[in-house]
Motif scaffolding. Sequence first.
Motif, PDB file in Angstrom:
ATOM      1  N   ASP A  63       0.401  -1.468  -0.114  1.00  0.00           N
ATOM      2  CA  ASP A  63       0.530  -0.217  -0.344  1.00  0.00           C
ATOM      3  C   ASP A  63       0.911   1.386   0.243  1.00  0.00           C
ATOM      4  N   ASN A  64       0.171   2.909   0.384  1.00  0.00           N
ATOM      5  CA  ASN A  64       0.453   3.270   0.325  1.00  0.00           C
ATOM      6  C   ASN A  64       2.080   3.882   1.636  1.00  0.00           C
ATOM      7  N   PHE A  65       1.941   3.066   2.751  1.00  0.00           N
ATOM      8  CA  PHE A  65       2.668   3.296   4.224  1.00  0.00           C
ATOM      9  C   PHE A  65       3.175   4.291   3.719  1.00  0.00           C
ATOM     10  N   GLU A 121       1.232   3.774  13.522  1.00  0.00           N
ATOM     11  CA  GLU A 121       1.014   3.376  12.273  1.00  0.00           C
ATOM     12  C   GLU A 121       2.514   2.171  11.693  1.00  0.00           C
ATOM     13  N   TYR A 122       3.416   2.268  11.955  1.00  0.00           N
ATOM     14  CA  TYR A 122       4.654   0.969  11.909  1.00  0.00           C
ATOM     15  C   TYR A 122       4.523  -0.028  12.718  1.00  0.00           C
ATOM     16  N   ILE A 123       3.539   0.249  14.352  1.00  0.00           N
ATOM     17  CA  ILE A 123       3.915  -1.192  15.305  1.00  0.00           C
ATOM     18  C   ILE A 123       3.171  -1.871  14.790  1.00  0.00           C
ATOM     19  N   GLN A 124       2.109  -1.157  13.594  1.00  0.00           N
ATOM     20  CA  GLN A 124       0.556  -1.883  13.337  1.00  0.00           C
ATOM     21  C   GLN A 124       0.761  -2.595  12.002  1.00  0.00           C
ATOM     22  N   LYS A 125       1.613  -1.851  11.139  1.00  0.00           N
ATOM     23  CA  LYS A 125       1.935  -2.615   9.614  1.00  0.00           C
ATOM     24  C   LYS A 125       3.199  -3.524   9.799  1.00  0.00           C
ATOM     25  N   PHE A 126       3.515  -3.541  10.866  1.00  0.00           N
ATOM     26  CA  PHE A 126       4.972  -4.649  10.986  1.00  0.00           C
ATOM     27  C   PHE A 126       5.996  -5.056  11.926  1.00  0.00           C
ATOM     28  N   ARG A 127       4.688  -4.572  12.904  1.00  0.00           N
ATOM     29  CA  ARG A 127       5.338  -5.335  13.741  1.00  0.00           C
ATOM     30  C   ARG A 127       4.496  -6.018  15.082  1.00  0.00           C
TER      31      ARG A 127
END
Length: 128
Positions: A63-65, A121-127
């Motif tokens: 996506d556009n993250f 957002e980083y945590i939700q997406k990758f962690r």
Amino acid sequence: KNVFKIFIDLLEKDCSLKAKYTKSQISFSTKKEGFNNNILYINSIKNNKFQIDFAGKNLVSDDNFWDDLKNMLNELNSEVFVSKTKSQLGKPFKNVKFFVPIDQIEMKKNLIDILNISINEYIQKFRK
């Protein structure tokens, strides 16, 4: 040095991160229960700017993250670099390195708001 301490305090207190110091960098992990991964690194201070990287390699996002993150960070008058390459598995990934000007540290509210949104957002997406 005083601005450096202020910035570390902001990340620890207002962004709920925990700092760990090594010879070459400072890493930050979240204080959230059950979560102990690094989130950010301060790698250097050059030309009155903090160089900050999000942790992780091979962070694949369809996506556009990363583009959205870059746009938010640009609001800080940061220099933002999005690297785009392929992982060892051949999947495309992006990563973001950004430079926060020392004078932006004085603009605490705007800086913390953007960093908190970015970190969450980083945590939700990758962690997760």
